[in-house]
Motif scaffolding. Sequence first.
Motif, PDB file in Angstrom:
ATOM      1  N   LEU A  59      42.266  40.200  38.006  1.00  0.00           N
ATOM      2  CA  LEU A  59      41.840  38.807  37.832  1.00  0.00           C
ATOM      3  C   LEU A  59      41.477  38.164  39.162  1.00  0.00           C
ATOM      4  O   LEU A  59      40.985  37.032  39.186  1.00  0.00           O
ATOM      5  CB  LEU A  59      42.951  38.003  37.146  1.00  0.00           C
ATOM      6  CG  LEU A  59      43.275  38.396  35.703  1.00  0.00           C
ATOM      7  CD1 LEU A  59      44.424  37.562  35.172  1.00  0.00           C
ATOM      8  CD2 LEU A  59      42.062  38.248  34.807  1.00  0.00           C
ATOM      9  N   THR A  60      41.728  38.854  40.258  1.00  0.00           N
ATOM     10  CA  THR A  60      41.379  38.304  41.572  1.00  0.00           C
ATOM     11  C   THR A  60      40.216  39.061  42.212  1.00  0.00           C
ATOM     12  O   THR A  60      39.951  38.905  43.398  1.00  0.00           O
ATOM     13  CB  THR A  60      42.596  38.352  42.519  1.00  0.00           C
ATOM     14  OG1 THR A  60      43.068  39.702  42.618  1.00  0.00           O
ATOM     15  CG2 THR A  60      43.715  37.453  42.008  1.00  0.00           C
ATOM     16  N   ALA A  61      39.539  39.896  41.427  1.00  0.00           N
ATOM     17  CA  ALA A  61      38.414  40.674  41.946  1.00  0.00           C
ATOM     18  C   ALA A  61      37.095  40.106  41.431  1.00  0.00           C
ATOM     19  O   ALA A  61      37.002  39.651  40.295  1.00  0.00           O
ATOM     20  CB  ALA A  61      38.544  42.135  41.546  1.00  0.00           C
ATOM     21  N   ILE A  62      36.092  40.138  42.286  1.00  0.00           N
ATOM     22  CA  ILE A  62      34.746  39.687  41.936  1.00  0.00           C
ATOM     23  C   ILE A  62      33.792  40.867  42.073  1.00  0.00           C
ATOM     24  O   ILE A  62      33.774  41.542  43.105  1.00  0.00           O
ATOM     25  CB  ILE A  62      34.283  38.539  42.857  1.00  0.00           C
ATOM     26  CG1 ILE A  62      35.233  37.344  42.746  1.00  0.00           C
ATOM     27  CG2 ILE A  62      32.855  38.109  42.513  1.00  0.00           C
ATOM     28  CD1 ILE A  62      34.943  36.247  43.752  1.00  0.00           C
ATOM     29  N   GLU A 275      24.264  48.895  45.625  1.00  0.00           N
ATOM     30  CA  GLU A 275      23.872  47.985  44.551  1.00  0.00           C
ATOM     31  C   GLU A 275      25.077  47.224  43.995  1.00  0.00           C
ATOM     32  O   GLU A 275      24.905  46.197  43.348  1.00  0.00           O
ATOM     33  CB  GLU A 275      23.203  48.766  43.415  1.00  0.00           C
ATOM     34  CG  GLU A 275      21.843  49.327  43.791  1.00  0.00           C
ATOM     35  CD  GLU A 275      21.159  49.986  42.620  1.00  0.00           C
ATOM     36  OE1 GLU A 275      21.868  50.414  41.681  1.00  0.00           O
ATOM     37  OE2 GLU A 275      19.917  50.071  42.620  1.00  0.00           O
ATOM     38  N   GLU A 276      26.268  47.729  44.236  1.00  0.00           N
ATOM     39  CA  GLU A 276      27.475  47.094  43.715  1.00  0.00           C
ATOM     40  C   GLU A 276      28.543  47.017  44.800  1.00  0.00           C
ATOM     41  O   GLU A 276      28.585  47.848  45.707  1.00  0.00           O
ATOM     42  CB  GLU A 276      28.026  47.860  42.506  1.00  0.00           C
ATOM     43  CG  GLU A 276      27.075  47.945  41.333  1.00  0.00           C
ATOM     44  CD  GLU A 276      27.667  48.707  40.167  1.00  0.00           C
ATOM     45  OE1 GLU A 276      28.907  48.869  40.140  1.00  0.00           O
ATOM     46  OE2 GLU A 276      26.896  49.150  39.293  1.00  0.00           O
ATOM     47  N   ALA A 277      29.391  46.001  44.671  1.00  0.00           N
ATOM     48  CA  ALA A 277      30.519  45.845  45.596  1.00  0.00           C
ATOM     49  C   ALA A 277      31.614  45.069  44.897  1.00  0.00           C
ATOM     50  O   ALA A 277      31.384  44.411  43.865  1.00  0.00           O
ATOM     51  CB  ALA A 277      30.083  45.124  46.872  1.00  0.00           C
ATOM     52  N   THR A 278      32.810  45.147  45.448  1.00  0.00           N
ATOM     53  CA  THR A 278      33.952  44.402  44.912  1.00  0.00           C
ATOM     54  C   THR A 278      34.536  43.542  46.018  1.00  0.00           C
ATOM     55  O   THR A 278      34.770  44.021  47.129  1.00  0.00           O
ATOM     56  CB  THR A 278      35.035  45.357  44.378  1.00  0.00           C
ATOM     57  OG1 THR A 278      34.476  46.146  43.317  1.00  0.00           O
ATOM     58  CG2 THR A 278      36.231  44.572  43.844  1.00  0.00           C
ATOM     59  N   VAL A 279      34.757  42.275  45.707  1.00  0.00           N
ATOM     60  CA  VAL A 279      35.361  41.333  46.655  1.00  0.00           C
ATOM     61  C   VAL A 279      36.694  40.875  46.078  1.00  0.00           C
ATOM     62  O   VAL A 279      36.754  40.381  44.943  1.00  0.00           O
ATOM     63  CB  VAL A 279      34.441  40.115  46.888  1.00  0.00           C
ATOM     64  CG1 VAL A 279      35.124  39.101  47.798  1.00  0.00           C
ATOM     65  CG2 VAL A 279      33.117  40.563  47.505  1.00  0.00           C
ATOM     66  N   ASN A 280      37.775  41.052  46.835  1.00  0.00           N
ATOM     67  CA  ASN A 280      39.108  40.656  46.388  1.00  0.00           C
ATOM     68  C   ASN A 280      39.499  39.318  46.994  1.00  0.00           C
ATOM     69  O   ASN A 280      39.304  39.078  48.189  1.00  0.00           O
ATOM     70  CB  ASN A 280      40.133  41.725  46.776  1.00  0.00           C
ATOM     71  CG  ASN A 280      39.901  43.028  46.029  1.00  0.00           C
ATOM     72  OD1 ASN A 280      39.833  43.038  44.803  1.00  0.00           O
ATOM     73  ND2 ASN A 280      39.758  44.125  46.753  1.00  0.00           N
ATOM     74  N   VAL A 281      40.076  38.454  46.165  1.00  0.00           N
ATOM     75  CA  VAL A 281      40.455  37.103  46.563  1.00  0.00           C
ATOM     76  C   VAL A 281      41.973  36.995  46.576  1.00  0.00           C
ATOM     77  O   VAL A 281      42.672  37.694  45.825  1.00  0.00           O
ATOM     78  CB  VAL A 281      39.834  36.068  45.591  1.00  0.00           C
ATOM     79  CG1 VAL A 281      40.115  34.644  46.037  1.00  0.00           C
ATOM     80  CG2 VAL A 281      38.330  36.288  45.489  1.00  0.00           C
ATOM     81  N   ASP A 282      42.505  36.117  47.426  1.00  0.00           N
ATOM     82  CA  ASP A 282      43.958  36.026  47.592  1.00  0.00           C
ATOM     83  C   ASP A 282      44.676  35.436  46.383  1.00  0.00           C
ATOM     84  O   ASP A 282      45.849  35.715  46.156  1.00  0.00           O
ATOM     85  CB  ASP A 282      44.303  35.210  48.850  1.00  0.00           C
ATOM     86  CG  ASP A 282      43.690  33.812  48.816  1.00  0.00           C
ATOM     87  OD1 ASP A 282      43.072  33.444  47.802  1.00  0.00           O
ATOM     88  OD2 ASP A 282      43.797  33.094  49.841  1.00  0.00           O
ATOM     89  N   ASP A 283      43.981  34.600  45.588  1.00  0.00           N
ATOM     90  CA  ASP A 283      44.648  33.945  44.467  1.00  0.00           C
ATOM     91  C   ASP A 283      43.645  33.695  43.347  1.00  0.00           C
ATOM     92  O   ASP A 283      42.463  33.467  43.596  1.00  0.00           O
ATOM     93  CB  ASP A 283      45.275  32.618  44.914  1.00  0.00           C
ATOM     94  CG  ASP A 283      46.209  32.043  43.863  1.00  0.00           C
ATOM     95  OD1 ASP A 283      45.733  31.250  43.036  1.00  0.00           O
ATOM     96  OD2 ASP A 283      47.399  32.381  43.869  1.00  0.00           O
TER      97      ASP A 283
END
Length: 453
Positions: A59-62, A275-283
């Motif tokens: 739920l914290t990944a984009i 073409e794709e990547a994942t960005v993780n957020v702290d909250d």
Amino acid sequence: MRFSDLLTMSVNNLFRRKLRTFLTVLGVVIGTASIVVMVSIGIGLKEFTIKQYSSYGSLTAIQVYNYNNGNSSDKKNPEDSFMTDETMKTFEKIPHVTSAYPDLNLNVIMRQGAYEGNVQLHGIPLGAMKNIKLGEGSLPTTETKDMEMVVGNMVAQNFSNAKTGKGYWDTGEMPDIDFINKPMFTIFDTDAYYQSKGNSGGDDGSQKVAAPKKYMLKTAGMVAGGPDEWSDYSYGVYVDLDKLKTQLKQVFKKKPIPGQPTNKKGKPYNYFVYEEATVNVDDMDHVIEVQKAISNMGYEANSQMEWLEQSKQQSNMIQAALGGIGAVSLLVAAIGIANTMMMSIYERTKEIGVLKVLGCSLATIRNMFLIEAGFIGFMGGLIGLALSFMVSVLINQFLAATFLYGMDGKLSVIPIWLAVPSVGFAIIIGMAAGFFPAMRAMKLSPLAAIRNE
């Protein structure tokens, strides 16, 4: 008069009319239980929704996409639209971002025995694989020189019998493939593979295309889940990003790698484009904010939180509606308390007059009736809360599986922040309902009250 004396007197007065007090408390019990149970169902639905979405992925990944290299046609230099390793560093500078990593993916052909399948191969950093829940085996490590795979639990559906051409979607049966104990023969150069099968040379002087080399890959682990349990990792095969880059350079050498852009001369760039990547957020609370920032940079971005927010809004509406239904019951109970207190004043008019003649202050008389009303609210709230827990257990025991489509979870959840304030709210409602009767008791004339029959 001391508070303890007032409390004792108020309780004794209530127990003089046991049946009336019982019925009034019963009204508060039903009202409190109704509002707690109704709100608990809303909370349960919200928690189930969060649990359901989290099972699909973090739920914290984009997820960031840059298909066709973004808006490269609008820029003088197409390379400005590429998503590269430098772009990952740019993503990591966005506030609340903890990490960003690319996903280098390409289609490969895998074979084992009589079965052959087209598989989506994903190269991601080893550190990113810790988010994958395994059902069997283990994650690859840096200690192993060879490239090892983590295979999705639904990948076998992509395989079919090379002789008959039939697979899972034709027969409904899973191909007999052993990923863990047997290696997979992998073909990276799929174009050469198909050309070698369809070109045997001819009279026009065309040469037969040699079959590409097969590489043997071993499986380190399998993604958790049955053959029909979908998750973000179900259909992919995951390998170490650095080892995949090295492997592709060895396979294609100076030839363009499938999926990688080329310059105007048709030659590949000396770096990889993703073409794709994942960005993780702290909250979780910052996911939408970061997602908008990435979108403003010209990339397509989405997340589980985007869909979860919409579901949470619907859950909040349901919770408000259910809470409103319960509040009506508590309002009826408040009217019952007011009625009981007014009847008590009419029956104890002479008693109130005597108290005033003896010098009892108006505030004491008011507090006595407020304490009686509050005690009714306290007893009703306490018993109503106990009843709520019992009803909640019954709902989860007999109804949860039906309303949650057979999935594990609770339909009714009563957290501490709901349980404790519910009793306090019942006390406040009781005292509010008894306020006007208490004020009327204060305004009674002492002489008129004493003469009253």
